[in-house]
Motif scaffolding. Structure first.
Motif, PDB file in Angstrom:
ATOM      1  N   GLN A  90      12.470  -1.866  22.262  1.00  0.00           N
ATOM      2  CA  GLN A  90      12.873  -3.076  21.537  1.00  0.00           C
ATOM      3  C   GLN A  90      13.475  -4.032  22.563  1.00  0.00           C
ATOM      4  N   ASP A  91      13.148  -5.309  22.429  1.00  0.00           N
ATOM      5  CA  ASP A  91      13.626  -6.237  23.459  1.00  0.00           C
ATOM      6  C   ASP A  91      15.139  -6.455  23.401  1.00  0.00           C
ATOM      7  N   VAL A  92      15.754  -6.166  22.243  1.00  0.00           N
ATOM      8  CA  VAL A  92      17.205  -6.337  22.057  1.00  0.00           C
ATOM      9  C   VAL A  92      17.685  -7.706  22.554  1.00  0.00           C
ATOM     10  N   LEU A  93      16.919  -8.747  22.270  1.00  0.00           N
ATOM     11  CA  LEU A  93      17.409 -10.080  22.589  1.00  0.00           C
ATOM     12  C   LEU A  93      18.467 -10.459  21.558  1.00  0.00           C
ATOM     13  N   LEU A  94      19.439 -11.271  21.987  1.00  0.00           N
ATOM     14  CA  LEU A  94      20.477 -11.718  21.080  1.00  0.00           C
ATOM     15  C   LEU A  94      19.953 -12.955  20.352  1.00  0.00           C
ATOM     16  N   GLU A  95      19.821 -12.838  19.028  1.00  0.00           N
ATOM     17  CA  GLU A  95      19.139 -13.865  18.230  1.00  0.00           C
ATOM     18  C   GLU A  95      19.843 -15.216  18.321  1.00  0.00           C
ATOM     19  N   TRP A  96      21.127 -15.199  18.646  1.00  0.00           N
ATOM     20  CA  TRP A  96      21.903 -16.448  18.630  1.00  0.00           C
ATOM     21  C   TRP A  96      21.884 -17.172  19.974  1.00  0.00           C
ATOM     22  N   LEU A 130       7.377 -18.492  31.673  1.00  0.00           N
ATOM     23  CA  LEU A 130       8.109 -18.897  30.476  1.00  0.00           C
ATOM     24  C   LEU A 130       9.027 -20.085  30.762  1.00  0.00           C
ATOM     25  N   GLU A 131       8.733 -20.832  31.845  1.00  0.00           N
ATOM     26  CA  GLU A 131       9.653 -21.917  32.219  1.00  0.00           C
ATOM     27  C   GLU A 131       9.775 -22.977  31.124  1.00  0.00           C
ATOM     28  N   ASP A 132       8.745 -23.094  30.269  1.00  0.00           N
ATOM     29  CA  ASP A 132       8.820 -24.093  29.201  1.00  0.00           C
ATOM     30  C   ASP A 132       9.531 -23.584  27.956  1.00  0.00           C
ATOM     31  N   PHE A 133       9.967 -22.335  28.000  1.00  0.00           N
ATOM     32  CA  PHE A 133      10.559 -21.744  26.804  1.00  0.00           C
ATOM     33  C   PHE A 133      12.026 -21.377  26.969  1.00  0.00           C
ATOM     34  N   GLU A 134      12.666 -21.900  28.030  1.00  0.00           N
ATOM     35  CA  GLU A 134      14.047 -21.477  28.280  1.00  0.00           C
ATOM     36  C   GLU A 134      14.982 -21.862  27.139  1.00  0.00           C
ATOM     37  N   GLY A 135      14.638 -22.927  26.392  1.00  0.00           N
ATOM     38  CA  GLY A 135      15.503 -23.351  25.289  1.00  0.00           C
ATOM     39  C   GLY A 135      15.118 -22.760  23.940  1.00  0.00           C
ATOM     40  N   SER A 136      14.106 -21.881  23.920  1.00  0.00           N
ATOM     41  CA  SER A 136      13.641 -21.335  22.644  1.00  0.00           C
ATOM     42  C   SER A 136      14.486 -20.144  22.211  1.00  0.00           C
ATOM     43  N   TYR A 137      14.724 -20.074  20.923  1.00  0.00           N
ATOM     44  CA  TYR A 137      15.408 -18.907  20.373  1.00  0.00           C
ATOM     45  C   TYR A 137      14.414 -17.748  20.255  1.00  0.00           C
ATOM     46  N   PRO A 138      14.920 -16.499  20.314  1.00  0.00           N
ATOM     47  CA  PRO A 138      14.020 -15.339  20.228  1.00  0.00           C
ATOM     48  C   PRO A 138      13.070 -15.400  19.039  1.00  0.00           C
ATOM     49  N   LYS A 139      13.563 -15.906  17.905  1.00  0.00           N
ATOM     50  CA  LYS A 139      12.732 -16.002  16.704  1.00  0.00           C
ATOM     51  C   LYS A 139      11.485 -16.845  16.939  1.00  0.00           C
ATOM     52  N   GLU A 140      11.584 -17.778  17.885  1.00  0.00           N
ATOM     53  CA  GLU A 140      10.471 -18.688  18.138  1.00  0.00           C
ATOM     54  C   GLU A 140       9.498 -18.131  19.165  1.00  0.00           C
TER      55      GLU A 140
ATOM     56  N   LYS B 258      25.075 -23.586   8.734  1.00  0.00           N
ATOM     57  CA  LYS B 258      23.984 -24.167   9.529  1.00  0.00           C
ATOM     58  C   LYS B 258      24.446 -24.540  10.928  1.00  0.00           C
ATOM     59  N   PHE B 259      25.748 -24.885  11.044  1.00  0.00           N
ATOM     60  CA  PHE B 259      26.282 -25.228  12.363  1.00  0.00           C
ATOM     61  C   PHE B 259      26.673 -23.985  13.153  1.00  0.00           C
ATOM     62  N   VAL B 260      27.233 -23.009  12.448  1.00  0.00           N
ATOM     63  CA  VAL B 260      27.753 -21.827  13.147  1.00  0.00           C
ATOM     64  C   VAL B 260      26.628 -20.823  13.436  1.00  0.00           C
ATOM     65  N   VAL B 261      25.653 -20.752  12.555  1.00  0.00           N
ATOM     66  CA  VAL B 261      24.564 -19.777  12.691  1.00  0.00           C
ATOM     67  C   VAL B 261      23.225 -20.509  12.781  1.00  0.00           C
ATOM     68  N   PRO B 262      23.070 -21.411  13.745  1.00  0.00           N
ATOM     69  CA  PRO B 262      21.839 -22.219  13.761  1.00  0.00           C
ATOM     70  C   PRO B 262      20.574 -21.390  13.983  1.00  0.00           C
ATOM     71  N   TRP B 263      20.720 -20.248  14.698  1.00  0.00           N
ATOM     72  CA  TRP B 263      19.535 -19.460  15.025  1.00  0.00           C
ATOM     73  C   TRP B 263      18.862 -18.877  13.797  1.00  0.00           C
ATOM     74  N   LYS B 264      19.622 -18.709  12.705  1.00  0.00           N
ATOM     75  CA  LYS B 264      19.059 -18.158  11.481  1.00  0.00           C
ATOM     76  C   LYS B 264      18.006 -19.098  10.913  1.00  0.00           C
ATOM     77  N   HIS B 265      18.147 -20.391  11.260  1.00  0.00           N
ATOM     78  CA  HIS B 265      17.244 -21.382  10.688  1.00  0.00           C
ATOM     79  C   HIS B 265      16.172 -21.830  11.685  1.00  0.00           C
ATOM     80  N   ALA B 266      16.113 -21.142  12.834  1.00  0.00           N
ATOM     81  CA  ALA B 266      15.113 -21.509  13.837  1.00  0.00           C
ATOM     82  C   ALA B 266      13.717 -21.230  13.290  1.00  0.00           C
ATOM     83  N   ALA B 267      12.770 -22.035  13.756  1.00  0.00           N
ATOM     84  CA  ALA B 267      11.389 -21.847  13.314  1.00  0.00           C
ATOM     85  C   ALA B 267      10.865 -20.487  13.782  1.00  0.00           C
TER      86      ALA B 267
END
Lengths: 264, 272
Positions: A90-96, A130-140, B258-267
């Motif tokens: 599992q990648d165990v990335l921090l979602e936040w 992945l240089e274009d994805f440094e600002g992406s959240y794991p979900k993306e 939405k401000f504190v947990v923004p990642w929950k709403h990420a695409a």
């Protein structure tokens, strides 16, 4: 194995591990002996339940061994070893945290200078495209992208030892090929030892300098095979007769162990 | 010029009234239809106003009584907010204790869970006897009702860190404090907000119920007094006010989330 003149990077001697389960004691590992040199890429290959993940946990110091001794350089492992990089299935990335921040947590926890760490993190991201994805959240990110970020995180602090527990086990075959190539590229510049756990025979042969074959219940080392294939390795090496010879040899070992059974 | 002509059609469709009708939630239109049906039904059947007033009568009462309604709403709101904040300050540390201490998990946690079988309304008179008619018993009831979802969700959230994540933290040399702040707490936040949102609803219920039992102000008190004089329209006006407090409170917490947990709403994307 043969080079006794150089002190091994890792020395595992007579290590056993017993778990206390509900049905009494289960021996996960029995009298494992293994020496690994600096900069070596060693794969631990075996079926499920052969204790290969346990061996990785012992090596990282996250689990104590029941008997025997594990030494990394001059340090005897008897608690969490933080001089390592670690990658799980599992990648165990921090979602936040976005991709860059996920890599930088390594530096934050270690209280390393952030400027240098940020530069290195960006360079690592670039190396895995992945240089274009440094600002992406794991979900993306897709599964393969996430695992690449997780590998970058493990490498940020330039560890001497990288532990990988079936890192590509959850990925599809094509993504897996790409990540194997990425990994080889990342490992090539540093004098870093890689301890790689897998249950894929071609993967072990493709990546490794040595393949350690483990047999199940209780897990012990069955055979160690040196892989004499040129580096840098390209995907085409998989059609090399030597490559095929190694995979056949390994398959036969597992057939001998009763891991595979063919009905004719 | 080209850019302006490109953008124009988008702006036009957005401003057209039809588009506006469509953009409002369908639930809103359902509500309007139900209110119209209610109005018609009351006018046709001539139900007496002390049984069921029409929506228009309620609206009139709402406007007439607005100043008093506002004052009483302020009382209820302060009970709700103070109780809610107390519930956070009691609930979250308790959840941390339960998560980190096996002894607390085994000795305190079951009692917290079991305490939820006690109907709060049943102990309200008792609290009145102990704390009098003032603000205190109301706050106590609000806390009793709302701290439970906060505790439970925080515990679940703090325990949702996978074994691998904790191993990872250890492999970086993270201590207990770092593991808590950098790994476990952020991981728990979405769960905690789920608990907080439940708690907003419960805290409003708690305040109103407490006012039913014994109070001389607040929206619950307004309902009791209006009920004793068959002033149904005023009761409805107070109910609307209570719902409004509940909805706005919930919306504010959701906004903070939405401000504190923004990642929950990420695409989300699924393939490379």
């Amino acid at each position: 194995m043969t080079d006794h003149a150089v002190k091994p990077h890792i020395n595992i001697s007579q290590v056993s591990k017993t778990f206390r389960g509900r049905q009494g004691e289960v021996q996960a590992l029995r009298e494992v002996d293994l020496q690994i040199q600096h900069g070596e890429f060693v794969s631990i290959l075996g079926p499920s339940g052969c204790g290969k993940s346990t061996l990785l946990m012992l090596l990282s110091g996250l689990l104590p061994s029941s008997r025997g001794k594990i030494q990394v350089d001059d340090k005897i492992i008897n608690g969490p070893n933080s001089d390592i990089g670690i990658v799980f299935q599992q990648d165990v990335l921090l979602e936040w945290r976005n991709a860059l921040e996920n890599i930088l947590i390594q530096a934050e926890i270690r209280k390393s200078p952030m400027d240098a760490a940020t530069a290195r993190a960006k360079q690592l991201l670039k190396m895995v495209s992945l240089e274009d994805f440094e600002g992406s959240y794991p979900k993306e990110l897709s599964g393969g992208m996430r695992q690449r970020v997780s590998i970058c995180r493990a490498l940020l602090h330039k560890p001497r030892l990288l532990l990988m527990d079936e890192p590509f086990g959850a990925l599809d075959a094509m993504t897996r090929d790409q990540l194997q190539l990425d990994l080889l590229r990342l490992c090539s510049d540093d004098d870093m030892t890689v301890f790689f756990i897998t249950h894929s025979i071609p993967e072990a042969v493709f990546l490794s300098d040595r393949v350690v074959v483990m047999s199940p219940r209780p897990g012990r080392i069955e055979r160690i095979i040196d892989i004499d294939l040129p580096r840098p390795r390209r995907l085409a090496v998989r059609e090399d007769p030597k490559f095929i010879k190694y995979t056949r040899e390994l398959t036969e070992i597992f057939m001998g162990l009763g891991v595979f059974r063919e009905e004719v | 010029m080209a850019a302006i002509t490109d953008a124009a059609p988008v702006a036009r469709t957005r401003r057209s009234p039809l588009r506006f009708l469509g953009s409002v939630s369908p639930a809103f239109w359902t509500l309007i239809i139900l209110l119209v049906l209610w109005e018609i039904a009351v006018r046709i059947t001539n139900v007496p106003v002390y049984i069921l007033p029409s929506p228009s009568a309620i609206a009139l009462e709402f406007v007439d009584y607005w100043p008093r309604l506002l004052i009483n709403a302020g009382v209820t709101l302060s009970e709700v907010l103070i109780g809610f904040i107390c519930a956070i300050f009691i609930g979250v540390p308790l959840a941390v204790l339960v998560t980190y201490s096996r002894a607390a998990e085994r000795s305190v946690y079951p009692l917290i869970v079991a305490s939820q079988t006690i109907p709060k309304v049943a102990i309200a008179p008792l609290l009145l006897a102990w704390f009098g008619y003032g603000l205190t018993p109301k706050i106590v009831i609000v806390v009793l009702l709302s701290f439970f979802p906060i505790v439970i969700n925080t515990v679940v959230g703090l325990k949702s860190s996978s074994a691998e994540m904790l191993y990872l933290a250890q492999s970086m040399g993270a201590g207990g404090w770092q593991t808590f702040w950098k790994f476990r707490l952020p991981q728990a936040l979405p769960y905690m907000f789920a608990g907080l949102k439940l708690a907003t609803v419960l805290s409003v219920i708690g305040a109103v119920v407490a006012e039913f039992i014994g109070a001389d102000k607040g929206l619950g008190y307004v309902i009791v007094v209006a009920g004793s004089s068959f002033d149904i329209a005023r009761q409805f006006a107070a109910i609307i006010m209570i719902s409004a407090i509940g909805m706005i409170f919930f919306a504010i917490i959701e906004l903070i989330e939405k401000f504190v947990v923004p990642w929950k709403h990420a695409a989300v994307i699924t393939s490379e």
